[in-house]
Design a protein around this motif. Sequence first.
Motif, short mmCIF file in Angstrom:
data_model
loop_
_atom_site.label_atom_id
_atom_site.label_comp_id
_atom_site.label_asym_id
_atom_site.label_seq_id
_atom_site.Cartn_x
_atom_site.Cartn_y
_atom_site.Cartn_z
N LEU A 7 -7.57 -8.79 -15.10
CA LEU A 7 -6.75 -7.75 -14.50
C LEU A 7 -5.54 -8.37 -13.82
N ALA A 8 -4.38 -7.83 -14.12
CA ALA A 8 -3.13 -8.35 -13.54
C ALA A 8 -2.30 -7.16 -13.05
N PRO A 9 -2.36 -6.87 -11.75
CA PRO A 9 -1.57 -5.75 -11.23
C PRO A 9 -0.12 -6.13 -11.03
N ASP A 10 0.73 -5.13 -11.07
CA ASP A 10 2.11 -5.28 -10.60
C ASP A 10 2.13 -4.85 -9.14
N LEU A 11 2.54 -5.75 -8.27
CA LEU A 11 2.65 -5.38 -6.86
C LEU A 11 3.59 -4.18 -6.72
N ILE A 12 3.33 -3.38 -5.70
CA ILE A 12 4.23 -2.26 -5.43
C ILE A 12 5.64 -2.81 -5.21
N GLY A 13 6.62 -2.19 -5.90
CA GLY A 13 8.00 -2.66 -5.85
C GLY A 13 8.38 -3.54 -7.02
N PHE A 14 7.42 -3.78 -7.93
CA PHE A 14 7.63 -4.73 -9.03
C PHE A 14 7.06 -4.17 -10.33
N GLY A 15 7.55 -4.70 -11.45
CA GLY A 15 6.99 -4.37 -12.74
C GLY A 15 7.01 -2.87 -13.03
N LYS A 16 5.90 -2.37 -13.55
CA LYS A 16 5.78 -0.96 -13.88
C LYS A 16 5.26 -0.12 -12.71
N SER A 17 4.97 -0.78 -11.59
CA SER A 17 4.51 -0.05 -10.41
C SER A 17 5.69 0.68 -9.74
N ASP A 18 5.35 1.69 -8.93
CA ASP A 18 6.38 2.43 -8.20
C ASP A 18 7.09 1.53 -7.21
N LYS A 19 8.31 1.94 -6.87
CA LYS A 19 9.18 1.11 -6.02
C LYS A 19 9.75 1.93 -4.87
N PRO A 20 9.15 1.84 -3.69
CA PRO A 20 9.80 2.44 -2.52
C PRO A 20 11.23 1.95 -2.39
N ALA A 21 12.13 2.86 -2.02
CA ALA A 21 13.56 2.58 -2.15
C ALA A 21 14.16 1.78 -1.01
N HIS A 22 13.47 1.68 0.12
CA HIS A 22 14.06 1.03 1.29
C HIS A 22 13.28 -0.23 1.67
N ILE A 23 14.01 -1.26 2.07
CA ILE A 23 13.38 -2.52 2.46
C ILE A 23 12.36 -2.29 3.58
N SER A 24 12.66 -1.37 4.48
CA SER A 24 11.76 -1.10 5.60
C SER A 24 10.44 -0.45 5.16
N ASP A 25 10.37 0.00 3.92
CA ASP A 25 9.11 0.58 3.41
C ASP A 25 8.06 -0.49 3.14
N TYR A 26 8.47 -1.75 3.12
CA TYR A 26 7.57 -2.84 2.75
C TYR A 26 7.18 -3.65 3.99
N SER A 27 5.90 -3.97 4.07
CA SER A 27 5.42 -4.90 5.09
C SER A 27 4.30 -5.72 4.49
N TYR A 28 3.99 -6.82 5.11
CA TYR A 28 2.89 -7.68 4.66
C TYR A 28 1.59 -6.86 4.65
N ASP A 29 1.32 -6.18 5.77
CA ASP A 29 0.07 -5.42 5.87
C ASP A 29 0.00 -4.29 4.85
N ARG A 30 1.13 -3.67 4.57
CA ARG A 30 1.13 -2.61 3.56
C ARG A 30 0.77 -3.16 2.19
N HIS A 31 1.33 -4.31 1.84
CA HIS A 31 0.99 -4.91 0.54
C HIS A 31 -0.50 -5.23 0.47
N VAL A 32 -1.06 -5.78 1.55
CA VAL A 32 -2.50 -6.08 1.58
C VAL A 32 -3.29 -4.79 1.43
N SER A 33 -2.87 -3.75 2.11
CA SER A 33 -3.57 -2.46 2.03
C SER A 33 -3.50 -1.87 0.62
N TRP A 34 -2.32 -1.94 0.00
CA TRP A 34 -2.18 -1.41 -1.36
C TRP A 34 -3.12 -2.14 -2.33
N LEU A 35 -3.19 -3.46 -2.22
CA LEU A 35 -4.08 -4.21 -3.10
C LEU A 35 -5.54 -3.95 -2.77
#
Length: 299
Positions: free
Chosen positions: A73-101
Motif C-alpha cells: 500500500l502506497a498512499p499519497d499524502l494529503i496535498g500530493f499525488g491524486k489525493s485532495d489538496k487543501p488550498a492554503h498553507i495554513s491548512d497543513y500541520s504536522y499533527d494533521r498529517h499524522v491524523s490523516w494517516l
Amino acid sequence: MRILRTDESRFAGLPDYPFTPNYLDAEPGLRMHYVDEGPISADPVVMLHGEPSWSYLYRHMIPMVAAAGHRVLAPDLIGFGKSDKPAHISDYSYDRHVSWLSNWLRALKLKNITLVCQNWGSLLGLRLAAEHPDLFRRIIVGNGMLPTGETSVPAVFTLWKAFATHSPWLPIGRLVQLGTERTLSKCELAAYEAPFPSSEFKAGARAFPKLVPVSEDHPASSANKAAWRVLEKWKKPFITCFSSGDPITRGGDRYMQRRIPGAHGQPHITLQGGHFLQEDSPEAFARIIIDACKSELAA
C-alpha cells in the motif's frame, strides 16, 4: 477549508504506473488516494513518500514487493499525488498529517505492518509507529529521520526551506531531479508535475519545510520527543537503508542504529544514489524489504 482536486486526466498514461486507484476519506470531505497491490490477505507493506513526490516514487518497487507475496500500500499524502489538496498553507500541520494517516490506517484495519518510509514519509511514519506500535511489525527507513529540534539542521535544508517559502516558482519535477543521480526522462518529470496543474495546488509542498521541527519550541517537538521515548524501547526489527549521496539525511542512519534497540544486528545497507533512492536504486531497495520480511519468517 477550500479543497482542490486534480483532474484524473492529468494522470493518464504515466510511465510504469498502471495501478488501480483507491480512495477513502482521511476526514469528512477530504479524499486520500492510495495504491493497493498484491494479495489482500497478506501482511501489508506500507510505503510512505515525502516531499515533493507522491506514490509514483515507488512505482518500480511496488510490483517487485507485491510479486513476492506481500500486500503493498502506497498512499499519497494529503496535498500530493491524486489525493485532495487543501488550498492554503495554513491548512497543513504536522499533527494533521499524522491524523490523516492514522485515520487511513484505521479505516483499512491494517496490522502486522512493515513500514517503508523516506523523507517526510519518515517524519510521519515514525510518529505513526510510535503512536500505534501494536500495528507495526518492522520498520525500514531510507533517507529519513524523526527530528525534535534539539540538533542543528544542514545548511542545505535551510536554503530549501527559504526557497519553498519565498520563491514564486516551485518546479516539482526539477526538484525531484535535483535529488536524483540518474537523469529522469521527460515523461517521468511530467509525472511528478502531474498532481499540480497550477501553483494554487502546491500549498502542501510549500508547507512541508516549515513543519520540520528545527527548534525545541516548534509545535511538533514535544510529540516527536514522546515518539522517540517509544522508539528507544523498540525491539522489533528496525533497518536503515540510506543512500550514498544525500546531504540532508547523511549520518541519520548511524544515529538511529545507535539509539533504537531493534536496529542492533540488522542488515543495514548503504545504496548508491541521491536523496530519492527509490529512483536511483529501486531494485536493491525492494530486495531489502523482501529479504527483511523473509528473514523474520525463517526465524
